[in-house]
Enzyme design. Structure first.
Site, PDB file in Angstrom:
ATOM      1  N   LYS A 224       0.833  -1.200   0.000  1.00 11.22           N
ATOM      2  CA  LYS A 224       0.000   0.000   0.000  1.00 11.22           C
ATOM      3  C   LYS A 224       0.870   1.253   0.000  1.00 11.22           C
ATOM      4  CE  LYS A 224      -4.184  -1.945   2.051  1.00 11.22           C
ATOM      5  NZ  LYS A 224      -5.119  -1.911   3.210  1.00 11.22           N
ATOM      6  N   ARG A 258      -2.500  -9.650   6.237  1.00  8.48           N
ATOM      7  CA  ARG A 258      -2.944  -9.905   4.870  1.00  8.48           C
ATOM      8  C   ARG A 258      -1.854  -9.419   3.924  1.00  8.48           C
ATOM      9  NH1 ARG A 258      -6.008  -7.245   0.811  1.00  8.48           N
ATOM     10  NH2 ARG A 258      -7.397  -8.665  -0.338  1.00  8.48           N
TER      11      ARG A 258
END
Length: 283
Positions: A224, A258
């Site tokens: 991210k 995750r």
């Protein structure tokens, strides 16, 4: 609530022990437009092969998504989403009867099709707030659930940690009203979803406070913007920064992560668990 010997109930009699060792949820995007791996696993054989490799690399769960949630994503119909994910779930279930599979969706109809096909967990980036019927589906199948806080639709004023807790409270109210049981619930603070990079850092610094909310946490930072913008990195050079956030999560007591790069994160959490969870070396 999290205890020394805690379990996440993930459908039927299935459960995952949490707390003693970090658990990895491998990301499998069956989409053409996900931000870092769009189009790589659209074909059934490619998706199944990638899932198999993630299990071999150390994933406890594979999270299968048929609609991108990147900023500015293009929504797809529930028919298209079902068509992308259900064949993958069925094939993996036929090959690995005891594997743990998660469906990454915010649509009740997609979740039900996935659970019927053999998924164990519903991972909702909107925390049941966009489709409350999703909670009823999860309860019906006794599925595990991940309730993420998503700030893209607007939130009340306050610190990012306060906004996360307020969102979780609303999600939990819907979950409990539908019959979802507490041992089925994991919470996700939603790094990168309606947050600035400074707020993402505040989330990472406040993970121990968020754990005091009383539920196991899942941290999703893989590739991210928080792993890119501070260092000016493209998508293919974000691994080390991702691992740094994973290790920070282990140090704060986070139970699940995750990730895209399972093998590398698995090695990192193995060492981090020895340091921060006090695990002994295997004889």
């Amino acid at each position: 609530m999290v205890s020394e010997k805690a379990y996440w109930k993930v459908g039927g009699e299935a459960r995952l022990e949490i707390g003693e060792r970090s658990l990895l949820m491998g990301i499998l995007n069956v989409t053409p437009d996900s931000f870092s791996d769009g189009g790589e696993h659209l074909q059934l054989f490619a998706a199944v092969a990638r899932a198999e490799s993630m299990f071999q690399e150390g994933a406890a769960i594979v999270d299968i998504g048929g609609e991108s949630t990147r900023p500015g994503f293009e929504p797809v119909s529930f028919e298209e989403e079902v068509a992308r994910v259900v064949p993958v779930i069925r094939e993996l279930r036929s090959r690995r009867s005891d594997c743990i599979l998660s469906i990454d969706t915010s649509k009740a109809v997609v979740a039900e099709a996935a659970l019927e096909a053999g998924a164990n967990i519903v991972n909702d980036v909107n925390g049941f707030l966009s489709d409350p019927q999703l909670a009823e589906v999860a309860a019906k199948y006794r599925a595990g659930v991940v309730l993420m806080r998503n700030g893209r639709s607007g939130e009340k004023e306050g610190s990012v940690l306060d906004r996360i807790r307020e969102s979780w409270e609303r999600s939990l109210e819907i979950a409990f009203a539908a019959g979802v049981k507490e041992p089925a619930i994991v919470l996700d603070p939603g790094v990168g979803f309606g947050t600035t990079r400074q707020e993402d850092l505040e989330i990472l610094r406040g993970l121990d406070l968020l754990r005091s909310f009383g539920f196991p946490l899942l941290l999703g930072t893989s590739r991210k913007r928080i792993t890119a913008e501070p260092l000016g990195l493209p998508v293919d050079l974000r691994l080390e920064a991702t691992i740094a956030t994973t290790v920070a999560g282990v140090a704060a007591g986070v139970e699940l992560f995750r990730v895209h790069d399972v093998a590398e994160n698995a090695r990192a959490v193995c060492m981090a668990d020895l340091i921060y969870r006090g695990n002994d070396l295997d004889e």
